[in-house]
Each structure stands twice: as structure tokens, then as C-alpha cells.
Design a protein around this motif. Sequence first.
Motif, mmCIF file in Angstrom:
data_model
loop_
_atom_site.group_PDB
_atom_site.id
_atom_site.type_symbol
_atom_site.label_atom_id
_atom_site.label_comp_id
_atom_site.label_asym_id
_atom_site.label_seq_id
_atom_site.Cartn_x
_atom_site.Cartn_y
_atom_site.Cartn_z
ATOM 1 N N GLU A 182 -4.256 6.572 2.997
ATOM 2 C CA GLU A 182 -5.063 7.782 3.159
ATOM 3 C C GLU A 182 -6.523 7.519 2.792
ATOM 4 N N GLU A 183 -6.760 6.840 1.674
ATOM 5 C CA GLU A 183 -8.126 6.544 1.237
ATOM 6 C C GLU A 183 -8.847 5.640 2.238
ATOM 7 N N ARG A 184 -8.166 4.639 2.739
ATOM 8 C CA ARG A 184 -8.782 3.721 3.706
ATOM 9 C C ARG A 184 -9.132 4.449 5.007
ATOM 10 N N PRO B 173 -9.351 10.823 8.339
ATOM 11 C CA PRO B 173 -8.354 11.039 7.288
ATOM 12 C C PRO B 173 -7.015 11.537 7.841
ATOM 13 N N PRO C 208 -3.664 12.830 5.711
ATOM 14 C CA PRO C 208 -3.139 13.006 4.351
ATOM 15 C C PRO C 208 -1.827 12.235 4.144
ATOM 16 N N ALA C 209 -1.527 11.965 2.889
ATOM 17 C CA ALA C 209 -0.305 11.231 2.549
ATOM 18 C C ALA C 209 0.926 11.893 3.157
ATOM 19 N N TRP D 109 0.850 -1.188 0.000
ATOM 20 C CA TRP D 109 0.000 0.000 0.000
ATOM 21 C C TRP D 109 0.883 1.235 0.000
ATOM 22 N N THR E 69 -9.720 7.654 5.296
ATOM 23 C CA THR E 69 -10.798 8.594 4.975
ATOM 24 C C THR E 69 -12.144 7.878 5.000
ATOM 25 N N ARG E 70 -12.192 6.675 4.446
ATOM 26 C CA ARG E 70 -13.443 5.899 4.458
ATOM 27 C C ARG E 70 -13.892 5.587 5.891
ATOM 28 N N TYR F 282 1.114 5.516 0.323
ATOM 29 C CA TYR F 282 0.497 6.459 1.256
ATOM 30 C C TYR F 282 -0.918 6.823 0.827
ATOM 31 N N LYS F 283 -1.158 6.938 -0.477
ATOM 32 C CA LYS F 283 -2.495 7.294 -0.975
ATOM 33 C C LYS F 283 -3.511 6.210 -0.629
ATOM 34 N N GLU F 284 -3.113 4.949 -0.745
ATOM 35 C CA GLU F 284 -4.014 3.837 -0.401
ATOM 36 C C GLU F 284 -4.395 3.905 1.076
#
Length: 110
Positions: free
Chosen positions: A35-37, A44, A46-47, A29, A39-40, A31-33
Motif C-alpha cells: 500500500e505504501e509503495r 494507492p 488500501p490494504a 512485503w 501510494t508513493r 499489505y501495508k508495505e
Amino acid sequence: MSETRRGPLGPAGNNVRRNVRRLREQRLWGYKEVEERLTRLGRPIPATGLSAIDAGERHVDVDDLVALAAIFDLSVEELLQPPADCGTCHGAPPRGFMCMECETSGLPNY
């Protein structure tokens, strides 16, 4: 209210930092992955914040800790434990010593 400057990470903070990095890399994973998880889940980070956690430049608060444990399907306690994958100390250096390889401290847990 002014923000107070935090000192360096202690042993528990370093354990969390190393465990999050290890788990993220094991799952491939970015950092964006992560971050998205997060956030869901409604927490959140951030990366750039995740990168700072990896580098030991950002402390993880209790709410972050709970969210990070959830995305990795672990308990909070598991994230707080020394990483056992160190080939030198296996996550348990002698009491009073620090592993120079993984930086785990042999300090008692209070």
C-alpha cells in the motif's frame, strides 16, 4: 453513473492475482508495505483492497496493473503471464485444461 457488478476473474485476472501474491510473499512485503509503495507512485490501493485482490474478490484495472508492475520492477506483460512456479503445470497446462493446483487455464491468449 451506477457501478456495474463484475463477474468472476478471467484467466488474465487470475494470473495477475497469483503473481502479485507470489511476488509480495517472496519479498516478505505485507499489505501495508505494498500500500505504501503504491501510494508513493500515486496509485494507492488500501490494504483491504490488496487483500481482496489476493482473494480474487477485486478486479485490477489497467492503472492498478501498471502501478503493481512498477513496484515489483516488472513489465505489465510479466504480471499477466501464468506463474511458472507451479510444480504441477509450470504455468502451462495443456490447451483446454485447467491446473487444479494453481488454477491456470490452458486457454489461448487473445
